[in-house]
Motif scaffolding. Sequence first.
Motif, mmCIF file in Angstrom:
data_model
loop_
_atom_site.group_PDB
_atom_site.id
_atom_site.type_symbol
_atom_site.label_atom_id
_atom_site.label_comp_id
_atom_site.label_asym_id
_atom_site.label_seq_id
_atom_site.Cartn_x
_atom_site.Cartn_y
_atom_site.Cartn_z
ATOM 1 N N ILE A 8 24.940 76.204 48.131
ATOM 2 C CA ILE A 8 24.372 76.144 46.698
ATOM 3 C C ILE A 8 23.719 77.379 46.157
ATOM 4 O O ILE A 8 23.857 77.655 45.277
ATOM 5 C CB ILE A 8 23.354 74.846 46.809
ATOM 6 C CG1 ILE A 8 23.921 73.753 46.875
ATOM 7 C CG2 ILE A 8 22.750 74.726 45.346
ATOM 8 C CD1 ILE A 8 23.263 72.566 47.138
ATOM 9 N N THR A 9 22.967 78.185 47.201
ATOM 10 C CA THR A 9 22.302 79.478 46.799
ATOM 11 C C THR A 9 23.143 80.482 46.100
ATOM 12 O O THR A 9 22.901 81.210 45.314
ATOM 13 C CB THR A 9 21.306 79.766 47.715
ATOM 14 O OG1 THR A 9 20.269 78.794 48.104
ATOM 15 C CG2 THR A 9 20.393 80.808 47.286
ATOM 16 N N THR A 10 24.361 80.545 47.173
ATOM 17 C CA THR A 10 25.209 81.545 46.916
ATOM 18 C C THR A 10 26.114 81.218 45.481
ATOM 19 O O THR A 10 26.327 81.964 44.767
ATOM 20 C CB THR A 10 26.454 81.468 48.042
ATOM 21 O OG1 THR A 10 25.885 81.686 49.306
ATOM 22 C CG2 THR A 10 27.755 82.540 47.983
ATOM 23 N N GLU A 11 26.364 79.927 45.311
ATOM 24 C CA GLU A 11 26.994 79.404 44.145
ATOM 25 C C GLU A 11 26.255 79.943 42.845
ATOM 26 O O GLU A 11 26.694 79.976 41.804
ATOM 27 C CB GLU A 11 27.431 78.054 43.981
ATOM 28 C CG GLU A 11 28.687 77.739 44.933
ATOM 29 C CD GLU A 11 29.754 78.479 44.458
ATOM 30 O OE1 GLU A 11 30.288 78.519 43.075
ATOM 31 O OE2 GLU A 11 30.562 78.995 45.320
ATOM 32 N N MET A 12 24.812 79.644 42.895
ATOM 33 C CA MET A 12 23.993 80.160 42.056
ATOM 34 C C MET A 12 23.938 81.531 41.706
ATOM 35 O O MET A 12 24.035 81.786 40.366
ATOM 36 C CB MET A 12 22.322 79.658 42.209
ATOM 37 C CG MET A 12 21.446 80.135 41.331
ATOM 38 S SD MET A 12 19.826 79.794 41.620
ATOM 39 C CE MET A 12 19.545 81.042 43.029
ATOM 40 N N LYS A 13 24.025 82.361 42.454
ATOM 41 C CA LYS A 13 24.324 83.807 42.201
ATOM 42 C C LYS A 13 25.529 83.963 41.609
ATOM 43 O O LYS A 13 25.771 84.932 40.790
ATOM 44 C CB LYS A 13 24.314 84.670 43.971
ATOM 45 C CG LYS A 13 22.775 84.533 44.297
ATOM 46 C CD LYS A 13 22.644 85.224 45.830
ATOM 47 C CE LYS A 13 21.573 85.078 46.534
ATOM 48 N NZ LYS A 13 21.522 85.382 47.780
ATOM 49 N N ALA A 14 26.423 83.347 42.023
ATOM 50 C CA ALA A 14 27.982 83.492 41.487
ATOM 51 C C ALA A 14 27.914 83.046 40.013
ATOM 52 O O ALA A 14 28.673 83.890 39.170
ATOM 53 C CB ALA A 14 29.004 83.111 42.204
ATOM 54 N N ALA A 15 27.257 82.105 39.592
ATOM 55 C CA ALA A 15 27.260 81.517 38.421
ATOM 56 C C ALA A 15 26.389 82.619 37.622
ATOM 57 O O ALA A 15 26.545 82.779 36.399
ATOM 58 C CB ALA A 15 26.336 80.058 38.321
ATOM 59 N N MET A 16 25.267 83.120 38.061
ATOM 60 C CA MET A 16 24.510 84.219 37.497
ATOM 61 C C MET A 16 25.388 85.412 36.921
ATOM 62 O O MET A 16 25.356 85.934 35.922
ATOM 63 C CB MET A 16 23.247 84.759 38.217
ATOM 64 C CG MET A 16 22.247 83.776 38.345
ATOM 65 S SD MET A 16 20.900 84.659 39.545
ATOM 66 C CE MET A 16 19.636 83.606 39.257
ATOM 67 N N ARG A 17 26.194 85.964 37.918
ATOM 68 C CA ARG A 17 27.100 86.945 37.778
ATOM 69 C C ARG A 17 27.979 86.835 36.604
ATOM 70 O O ARG A 17 28.379 87.533 35.739
ATOM 71 C CB ARG A 17 27.762 87.296 38.785
ATOM 72 C CG ARG A 17 26.769 88.091 39.967
ATOM 73 C CD ARG A 17 27.476 88.490 41.328
ATOM 74 N NE ARG A 17 26.685 88.777 42.328
ATOM 75 C CZ ARG A 17 26.742 88.054 43.221
ATOM 76 N NH1 ARG A 17 27.581 86.920 43.444
ATOM 77 N NH2 ARG A 17 25.679 88.260 44.210
ATOM 78 N N ALA A 18 28.619 85.472 36.675
ATOM 79 C CA ALA A 18 29.794 85.229 35.809
ATOM 80 C C ALA A 18 29.137 84.742 34.374
ATOM 81 O O ALA A 18 29.635 84.128 33.515
ATOM 82 C CB ALA A 18 30.314 83.924 36.419
#
Length: 149
Positions: A8-18
Amino acid sequence: MSELKQQITTEMKAAMRAKDKERLGTIRMMLAELKRIEVDERIELDDARVLATLDKMSKQRRDSISQYEAADRPDLADVERREMEVIKTFLPQPLTVEEISNLIDQAITASGAQSMQDMGKVMGIVKPQIQGRADVGETSKLVKQRLTS
């Protein structure tokens, strides 16, 4: 940290970048709830508990959607639907009705259940196996049908 929480934390970072604000908001809400539980209970959540929490959040969204639709507020129901879709991406693949039936049959056999009085035994076996993968209320109805027939 549990594997699921790390994902979930990794996906949060990906959503931030996107720059996906909608997904990011939902993921942050999920992490905040997990953190609240950890702080309140002074524990480190394992994958099973994270899964149970996400399942509960998904159920809350389903309830909210039905209430918003009853109140003729499709705009709010759509927000809840989008949140629920993000939460579902972290839940395991849902079980089919056939798979649920097989689990119920196995639990009835294993517990030696004969009547409705044994429903607690059967649900005690089935519930951990379906957590996050099927609606516990619907499964409970299926168990009740099996034990009364």
